[in-house]
Design a protein around this motif. Structure first.
Motif, short mmCIF file in Angstrom:
data_model
loop_
_atom_site.label_atom_id
_atom_site.label_comp_id
_atom_site.label_asym_id
_atom_site.label_seq_id
_atom_site.Cartn_x
_atom_site.Cartn_y
_atom_site.Cartn_z
N LEU A 196 91.61 19.33 61.06
CA LEU A 196 92.65 18.54 59.37
C LEU A 196 93.74 19.91 60.13
O LEU A 196 94.71 19.83 59.96
CB LEU A 196 91.74 19.10 58.22
CG LEU A 196 90.92 17.78 58.05
CD1 LEU A 196 90.18 18.30 56.92
CD2 LEU A 196 91.83 16.22 57.35
N ASP A 197 93.53 20.99 60.46
CA ASP A 197 94.32 22.15 60.43
C ASP A 197 94.91 21.86 62.12
O ASP A 197 96.78 21.80 61.77
CB ASP A 197 93.51 23.53 60.96
CG ASP A 197 93.29 24.25 59.30
OD1 ASP A 197 93.80 23.70 58.10
OD2 ASP A 197 92.30 25.18 59.43
N ALA A 198 94.51 21.50 63.03
CA ALA A 198 95.15 21.44 64.06
C ALA A 198 96.36 19.60 63.98
O ALA A 198 97.31 20.11 64.13
CB ALA A 198 94.13 20.64 65.59
N ALA A 199 95.96 18.66 62.79
CA ALA A 199 96.34 17.65 62.52
C ALA A 199 97.54 17.82 61.69
O ALA A 199 98.83 17.60 61.69
CB ALA A 199 95.06 16.52 62.27
N ASP A 200 97.38 18.75 60.90
CA ASP A 200 98.63 18.80 59.96
C ASP A 200 99.68 19.89 60.64
O ASP A 200 100.70 19.77 60.06
CB ASP A 200 98.14 20.00 58.81
CG ASP A 200 98.54 20.17 57.43
OD1 ASP A 200 99.64 19.41 57.41
OD2 ASP A 200 99.13 21.07 57.78
N LYS A 201 99.29 20.51 61.44
CA LYS A 201 100.52 21.62 62.52
C LYS A 201 101.77 20.01 63.13
O LYS A 201 102.62 20.43 63.52
CB LYS A 201 100.15 22.27 63.38
CG LYS A 201 100.88 22.58 64.45
CD LYS A 201 99.96 23.36 65.65
CE LYS A 201 101.28 24.43 66.84
NZ LYS A 201 99.85 25.00 67.90
N ASN A 236 96.42 18.99 53.12
CA ASN A 236 97.15 18.53 53.80
C ASN A 236 97.23 17.07 54.14
O ASN A 236 98.13 16.41 54.68
CB ASN A 236 98.63 19.55 53.21
CG ASN A 236 99.90 18.86 54.37
OD1 ASN A 236 100.90 18.47 52.73
ND2 ASN A 236 101.51 18.84 55.02
N ALA A 237 96.57 16.89 55.15
CA ALA A 237 96.82 16.38 56.44
C ALA A 237 95.17 14.87 56.15
O ALA A 237 95.02 14.20 57.07
CB ALA A 237 95.57 16.89 58.07
N PHE A 238 94.96 15.51 54.80
CA PHE A 238 93.77 14.76 54.77
C PHE A 238 94.18 12.90 54.11
O PHE A 238 95.84 13.10 53.28
CB PHE A 238 93.33 14.65 53.11
CG PHE A 238 91.99 13.82 52.76
CD1 PHE A 238 90.80 13.88 53.15
CD2 PHE A 238 92.29 13.02 51.80
CE1 PHE A 238 89.62 13.03 52.79
CE2 PHE A 238 91.20 11.90 51.39
CZ PHE A 238 89.97 12.22 51.85
N TYR A 239 94.24 12.00 54.85
CA TYR A 239 94.61 10.61 54.62
C TYR A 239 94.25 10.13 53.77
O TYR A 239 93.67 10.04 52.91
CB TYR A 239 94.59 9.56 55.53
CG TYR A 239 95.12 8.83 55.83
CD1 TYR A 239 96.47 8.40 55.40
CD2 TYR A 239 94.95 7.12 56.14
CE1 TYR A 239 97.11 6.81 55.89
CE2 TYR A 239 95.43 5.91 55.85
CZ TYR A 239 96.80 5.78 56.39
OH TYR A 239 97.35 4.78 56.04
N ARG A 240 95.85 9.39 52.89
CA ARG A 240 95.77 8.24 51.73
C ARG A 240 96.64 7.54 51.67
O ARG A 240 98.05 7.33 52.07
CB ARG A 240 95.86 9.53 49.95
CG ARG A 240 94.79 10.39 49.85
CD ARG A 240 95.45 11.11 48.66
NE ARG A 240 94.12 12.30 48.14
CZ ARG A 240 93.79 12.39 48.19
NH1 ARG A 240 93.21 11.12 46.95
NH2 ARG A 240 92.32 13.26 47.52
#
Length: 441
Positions: A196-201, A236-240
């Motif tokens: 999640l952290d890597a994706a959010d970047k 923040n990167a959690f998809y909705r």
């Protein structure tokens, strides 16, 4: 006169002694440095991969990172103000199940065993045992990053950068509940925070591809959904995705047909006591269509959509593009989402050596382009890509390089040479951009 020679002799002697001491000191320092290098064995700098020509000597001690093209030296700089936007209606299936001794103390998945055939006579004709990384891995292609660990933060960073660069908006992470995993790996749930952290970047979103864990039923699946939303739902990167008036979490349910319809209905029908509908655990739930009867079963069970996953276009009913219009029409008349899955090819003979009949040649990108076009003709809600890095089944779009297996003269397949390592990431971006122009004009 007799004293002068003595004074000169002592002075010369003193100089000679100093020179000898200096020589001994230098020699000792050189030997000490060599001893450090051999006995303490400082780890190699893995940030900058080595060239293929020097790789063989290093592979037994590391993860076998290979330099495939100049892009691997590229500084990962992401500027959202100058990059074209990601397409959040394009999802790619992602696997975080790889491990190596450097990061995991042992090999995971790269050393995949050869799977047995159900017919004993057929099985006798094929190899047994396990692959022996880093040169011999359970795949027909070899990754540019070598036999990497999914725990390696530099690998995660590189993956999310490349995914975002291709304009893919969502990664669908293969997931098992805490403390559970497939037969070849470790529990992937522990890696979700780092993913999640890597994706959010890079402004990439993450959804969950729920695997067929043991004892799946309404209660255990509900517990899994609750765990995911409670633990990761605020990231923040959690998809909705918007469904009606709500922004809802998104779940792919792999092999959904192995769970009885009445169990799914307990979860997905508003009239049932275990329902997640209209609760904080509601979501968009997508079932897998393999056989021709599955779309109707998925609808009756209360799912929100259908996906097809498999990248071999003659494997099953759902994976055949010629059937996608029919499935799409079924879904649209029932207010369900249709999500065709496209892939660059298929080959799994390094884990299923008896399954060559399902191999699909990449045809230098033509297979991928053809099936992507077939997906577009269904006017899909979302397109899913199988896969970013399912190396065992040869569906990956991740960069691959030429490489020797480490025994005999056998070599891995590749995308057309060193300069073509990122071919399928680049092609993916081109295909996404062609859809975006069609979809939004």
């Amino acid at each position: 006169m007799s004293c002068l020679p003595r004074r000169i002799s002592w002075r010369n002697l003193l100089v000679a002694v100093c020179i000898v001491i200096l020589i001994i000191a230098l020699f000792s320092l050189s030997s000490w440095k060599g001893k450090i290098g051999s006995e303490f064995d400082f780890p190699q700098n893995r940030k900058h991969p080595v060239e293929p020509a020097t790789q063989e000597a290093d592979q037994s001690e590391g993860n076998g990172i290979v330099e495939g093209n100049p892009d691997s030296e590229e500084k990962l700089v992401y500027d959202p103000s100058t990059w074209p936007s990601a397409n959040y209606d394009v999802h790619v299936f992602y696997y975080a199940w790889y491990g190596n001794p450097t990061h995991d103390r042992q090999w995971f998945h790269w050393n995949h065993r050869y799977l047995s055939h159900w017919d004993k006579q057929t099985d006798l004709r094929h190899p047994k045992g396990r692959h022996k990384p880093p040169d011999d891995v359970g795949a027909n292609f070899y990754p540019q990053l070598g036999a990497y660990s999914s725990k390696d933060p530099e690998v995660l960073d590189r993956h999310m950068y490349e995914i975002r660069k291709a304009r893919i908006g969502v990664v669908a992470v293969s997931w098992y509940p805490p403390s559970t995993a497939d037969d070849e790996g470790e529990p992937p749930d522990r890696l979700i925070p780092a993913i999640l952290d890597a994706a959010d970047k890079y402004d990439v979103k993450v959804c969950f591809h729920m695997e067929p864990f043991a004892n799946r039923n309404a209660e255990t699946i509900r517990d899994a959904i609750m765990h995911i939303i409670n633990k990761y739902g605020d990231h923040n990167a959690f998809y909705r995705k918007k469904r009606g008036e709500k922004q809802l979490p998104f779940f792919y349910m792999y092999d959904s047909y192995t769970v009885k319809d009445n169990e799914w209905m307990k979860l997905l029908s508003r009239l049932e006591s275990l329902t997640v509908r209209d609760t904080q655990y509601d979501g968009i739930f997508v079932g897998l269509a393999v056989e021709s009867q599955h779309p109707e079963q998925i609808y009756n069970a209360g799912f929100d959509g259908v996906y097809t996953y498999f990248a071999s276009d003659t494997f099953v009913f759902g994976s055949k593009p010629s059937n996608w219009r029919k499935i799409s029409s079924f879904c649209k008349t029932r207010d369900m989402m249709f999500i065709p899955s496209v892939g660059p090819g298929y080959i799994d003979t390094e884990v299923r050596p008896w399954n060559s009949q399902n191999t699909k040649s990449r045809e230098n990108g033509a297979y991928y382009k053809k099936n992507f076009k077939m997906a577009l003709m269904t006017l899909p809600d979302i397109i899913s890509i199988t896969s970013f890095n399912e190396w065992h089944e040869g569906t990956q779009i991740e960069a691959a390089v030429p490489h020797a297996r480490g025994y005999g003269t056998e070599k891995y397949m590749d995308y057309g040479g060193v300069g073509q390592a990122s071919m399928y990431m680049e092609l993916t971006r081109t295909l996404i951009e062609s859809w975006s122009k069609t979809k939004y004009t």
